[in-house]
Design a protein around this motif. Structure first.
Motif: not given
Length: 338
Positions: A318-338
């Motif tokens: 999922e993604k969390i909105s923040d005015p100053k930051l990009k915040i990503n919630i990512i599964p390990f396998y997706e992050w490791a292959l990105s």
């Protein structure tokens, strides 16, 4: 199987921890030559006497027109002969003029998927990677034998009982902020050991990339966090489950293959200075239950003007909105292959 790292220079020294794939990298290099063109000597083979080799090596190379010399598990006990290509494997890096240095780490997750022909989907591969680690040979061993093999690999890199106890206490404290002095005092209460021996052994493990000590950003004197080159070693030596620690260690190993400037901060596990990114392992992320922890992470990110936070999970996305930051919630396998 293909690795991301290759031998590309005619004179190369390969180093790295036990069972990370140094020999197979050499076999891959040798496959481009005819057998009569190379001489392969492994000094861990009890039949190979260092004195005999050193006396006859130069003459043998000249008489047989050898163009590739391989010295496996070499301790630099004698002067290197003249040869067009010299490939050396050793546990601890050594700089020699004219030689390229390669440090080989275990498989990252992308390489693991290329090696893993047993599992039908990425979820099964991820579960196996998480449980049994990143060493290439473990993939092809029957599952019921893997823990025993991991225990053997741990023992292989320890010359005696004292070294084993030192390595064991380091593994038991992965992803913890512990000083070597603290660990020494803990170990001293269990076995007879000198401070010099303890620190010297820790330095050996650090030099050959068996153990990593992660520094706090801009605070060299702060206690360091400890990581080991295979996150599943903890599961192999203890019945005590520290899932978050193993998961964090697994993420650290993905980062250490890509970046040199990795640090930790208060509330942030991994800070990549060059990319201005924060990496936070939270295996089972729940936005509502973790609201306070998330506020602390965001506060630390603002303090260091971090642009992006990646929270790595087992399966959340999922993604969390923040005015100053990009915040990503990512599964390990997706992050490791990105």
């Amino acid at each position: 199987m293909e690795r991301k790292i290759k031998i590309e220079e005619p004179k190369t020294i390969i180093s790295g921890a036990f069972k990370t794939g140094k020999s197979y990298l050499i076999y891959d290099f040798l496959s481009t030559f005819k057998p009569k063109e190379y001489l392969y000597i492994d000094f861990s083979d009890l039949r190979n006497e260092v004195i005999d080799v050193s006396k006859n090596l130069e003459k043998f190379i000249r008489m047989n027109e050898i163009i590739v010399l391989v010295l496996e598990n070499f301790d630099f006990q004698f002067e290197l002969p003249n040869c067009e290509n010299i490939i050396i494997s050793t546990l601890t890096p050594k700089k020699i003029r004219g030689f390229e240095n390669i440090i080989i780490n275990p498989l990252d997750f992308e390489e693991y998927l290329l090696h893993d022909n047993r599992h039908q989907n990425i979820t099964q591969s991820f579960n196996s990677f998480l449980k049994f680690g990143n060493l290439p040979e473990l993939i092809n061993i029957d599952e019921h034998k893997r823990i025993h093999r991991l225990q053997e690999i741990i023992e292989l890199q320890c010359k005696d009982e004292t070294q084993y106890e030192i390595f064991k206490i380091l593994i038991e404290n992965i992803d913890e902020k512990k000083s070597l002095f603290q660990l020494f005092n803990n170990l001293k209460s269990k076995i007879k050991i000198s401070k010099d021996k303890f620190y010297e052994t820790c330095k050996i493990y650090e030099d050959n990339k068996s153990i990593y000590f992660l520094q706090k950003y801009n605070q060299k004197k702060s206690v360091k966090k400890i990581y080991v080159y295979n996150h599943s070693f903890l599961n192999a030596i203890s019945h005590v489950k520290k899932f978050k620690n193993e998961f964090s260690n697994m993420i650290f190993l993905e980062l250490v293959n890509k970046y040199k400037d990795i640090y930790y901060l208060d509330n942030i596990d991994f800070y990549i200075k060059s990319k201005n990114i924060a990496i936070v392992p939270i295996p089972f992320f729940n936005r509502f239950l973790m609201n306070n922890a998330l506020k602390k992470i965001i506060k630390s990110a603002h303090e260091f003007e971090i642009n992006e936070i990646n929270i790595i999970t087992i399966s959340n996305n999922e993604k969390i909105s923040d005015p100053k930051l990009k915040i990503n919630i990512i599964p390990f396998y997706e992050w490791a292959l990105s």
